[in-house]
Design an enzyme around this catalytic site. Structure first.
Site, short mmCIF file in Angstrom:
data_model
loop_
_atom_site.label_atom_id
_atom_site.label_comp_id
_atom_site.label_asym_id
_atom_site.label_seq_id
_atom_site.Cartn_x
_atom_site.Cartn_y
_atom_site.Cartn_z
N ILE A 126 36.53 30.16 73.35
CA ILE A 126 35.64 29.31 72.58
C ILE A 126 36.49 28.25 71.88
O ILE A 126 37.55 28.56 71.34
CB ILE A 126 34.79 30.12 71.57
CG1 ILE A 126 33.75 29.21 70.90
CG2 ILE A 126 35.65 30.85 70.57
CD1 ILE A 126 32.65 29.97 70.19
N GLU A 130 39.87 21.63 66.00
CA GLU A 130 40.41 20.37 66.52
C GLU A 130 41.67 20.00 65.76
O GLU A 130 41.90 20.50 64.65
CB GLU A 130 39.37 19.26 66.40
CG GLU A 130 38.13 19.54 67.21
CD GLU A 130 37.06 18.46 67.11
OE1 GLU A 130 36.03 18.60 67.79
OE2 GLU A 130 37.27 17.49 66.35
N SER A 135 38.80 24.73 59.52
CA SER A 135 37.67 25.61 59.21
C SER A 135 36.37 24.86 58.94
O SER A 135 35.32 25.48 58.82
CB SER A 135 38.02 26.47 57.98
OG SER A 135 39.13 27.30 58.26
N PHE A 159 44.68 25.31 69.11
CA PHE A 159 44.73 26.71 68.68
C PHE A 159 43.67 27.55 69.39
O PHE A 159 43.05 28.44 68.79
CB PHE A 159 44.55 26.83 67.15
CG PHE A 159 45.50 26.01 66.34
CD1 PHE A 159 46.81 25.82 66.74
CD2 PHE A 159 45.08 25.43 65.15
CE1 PHE A 159 47.70 25.06 65.98
CE2 PHE A 159 45.96 24.67 64.38
CZ PHE A 159 47.25 24.48 64.80
N GLU A 244 32.66 38.05 64.30
CA GLU A 244 34.07 37.74 64.57
C GLU A 244 34.94 38.17 63.40
O GLU A 244 36.01 38.77 63.59
CB GLU A 244 34.23 36.24 64.82
CG GLU A 244 35.69 35.81 65.02
CD GLU A 244 35.84 34.32 65.24
OE1 GLU A 244 36.99 33.84 65.24
OE2 GLU A 244 34.82 33.61 65.40
N GLN A 338 60.23 46.18 53.80
CA GLN A 338 61.30 46.30 52.80
C GLN A 338 61.88 47.71 52.78
O GLN A 338 63.09 47.90 52.60
CB GLN A 338 60.75 45.93 51.43
CG GLN A 338 61.81 45.81 50.34
CD GLN A 338 62.69 44.58 50.50
OE1 GLN A 338 62.34 43.66 51.22
NE2 GLN A 338 63.83 44.59 49.83
#
Length: 381
Positions: A126, A130, A135, A159, A244, A338
């Site tokens: 999907i 851009e 978001s 992405f 999602e 750590q």
């Protein structure tokens, strides 16, 4: 919430997922990490094992089980396994792409697209983000202009998970200037003239996940490949984003549990000054704090899954789950690494991979800041 039979079926599905990870993912993971892409055979194997779109109707080859707990089990086991790149590729098909193809399609479209998705012969992606729009869905600039019985699509996305492997890409495009009613979802065939893939992006983590730039230059998309009506895109995206985000939350909690388990094993064996490092008060307090936070997160996420099954998961509750659990995952990875000392920085130790793969969780699927904005607006502030 479930009958004994349901519980048994889900338990068997969990065993199937574990076996799949052991036999189909673990032996190839390092090869795919080096290649920065999984082989397409991963999706075919997942399809053969019944792990793709388990909630699809049987007439398309699916499992016919409209129960999101099967999706959650797959997300949980992959999150726990540490194979995050592969996890995202499969979860993208199950939790992100398939809802659009199940719920926003005509029967004819489902007949064309679902069987291949279910067998793994077709890989889905999907494309929302851009180069200049993250978001903010309403800021999407990729444009689709209607010409007869086709849309002419122009723009770029970045992405995009499964970007190199994808055969079908759901593209969010602007079909009118209206900020919200101007978005439309189009399904683009990767063989379409004018469609091209940019580079497979070189990431900090999720190395086996092909994350790409996609470009559309006068791509002609049939009107028959539009999802729903023109202008429905924003509402379709908003409706499906909670699932999602819940998927990412499930993986985050499972990863946190796995990180803690690896760390507990290490600190009981590793000694300093002749004493297991886990026995030092500072170590015990750190582990006690993380164990408590993970337990609290697990209860909340399980409740969110139950709400989702009842159709009661709101965008606000999903946002709470997404930001809290993913920030917790990052915090657990940071504090546990750590405790490994210098060994935690070595790639041969799983903690190092958990650490780098965790960082993206607070960014994709909506950043922590966007999640807080959603929640804050709901509070009226």
């Amino acid at each position: 919430m479930s009958t004994a039979g349901d519980a048994e079926e889900i338990a068997l599905f969990r065993e199937t997922v574990r076996h799949f990870i052991d036999t189909e993912v673990a032996p190839h993971d390092q090869e795919w990490e080096r290649a920065h892409i999984v082989d397409r055979s991963l999706f075919r194997a997942a399809g053969a094992a019944g792990l793709l779109v388990p909630n699809a109707p049987e007439r398309f080859g699916g499992g016919g089980a409209p129960d999101w707990r099967f999706n959650a089990v797959l997300d949980d086991e992959f999150g726990r396994s540490g194979y995050a790149g592969e996890a995202i590729g499969l979860a993208l098909v199950n939790d992100v792409v398939s809802p659009y193809l199940l719920e926003c399609t005509t029967e004819e479209q489902r007949e064309r697209w679902l069987p291949g998705l279910i067998t793994g012969e077709t890989i889905g992606a999907i494309a929302m983000t851009e180069p200049g729009t993250g978001s903010d869905l309403a800021g999407i600039a990729t444009r689709a202009t209607l010409e007869g019985d086709h849309y002419v699509l122009n723009g770029s996305k970045t992405f995009i998970s499964n970007g190199q492997n994808a055969d079908l890409v759901i593209v969010a495009a602007r079909t009118s200037p209206d900020r919200h009613r101007g978005l439309t979802l189009l399904v683009v065939d990767a063989n379409a003239e004018g469609f091209s893939r940019g580079r497979n992006l070189d990431k900090l983590g999720l190395l086996s996940q092909d994350t790409s730039e996609l470009h559309f230059a006068d791509v002609r998309v049939p009107v028959a490949d539009r999802l729903g009506d023109e202008g429905d895109g924003f509402l379709q995206l908003v409706r499906n984003l909670p699932q999602e985000r819940l998927s990412l939350a499930v993986m985050a909690v499972a990863a946190g549990e796995a990180i803690l388990a690896h760390t507990l094993e290490y600190v009981t064996e590793r000694k300093a000054f002749g004493t297991p490092i886990g026995s030092f008060q500072s170590s015990r307090f750190t582990l006690a704090e993380l164990a408590t936070e993970i337990s609290v997160a697990r209860v909340f996420v399980d409740d969110c899954v139950a709400r989702h099954l009842r159709g009661e998961l709101t965008a606000v509750t999903a946002a709470k789950a997404k930001w809290w659990t993913t920030e917790l995952q990052v915090r657990v990875a940071h504090r546990c690494l750590q405790l490994f000392g210098g060994y935690g920085y070595m790639r041969e130790y799983p903690i190092s991979r958990f650490y780098v793969d965790a960082r993206i969780q607070t960014i994709f699927g909506g950043t922590t800041e966007i999640m807080k904005e959603i929640i804050g607006r709901d509070l009226g502030v």
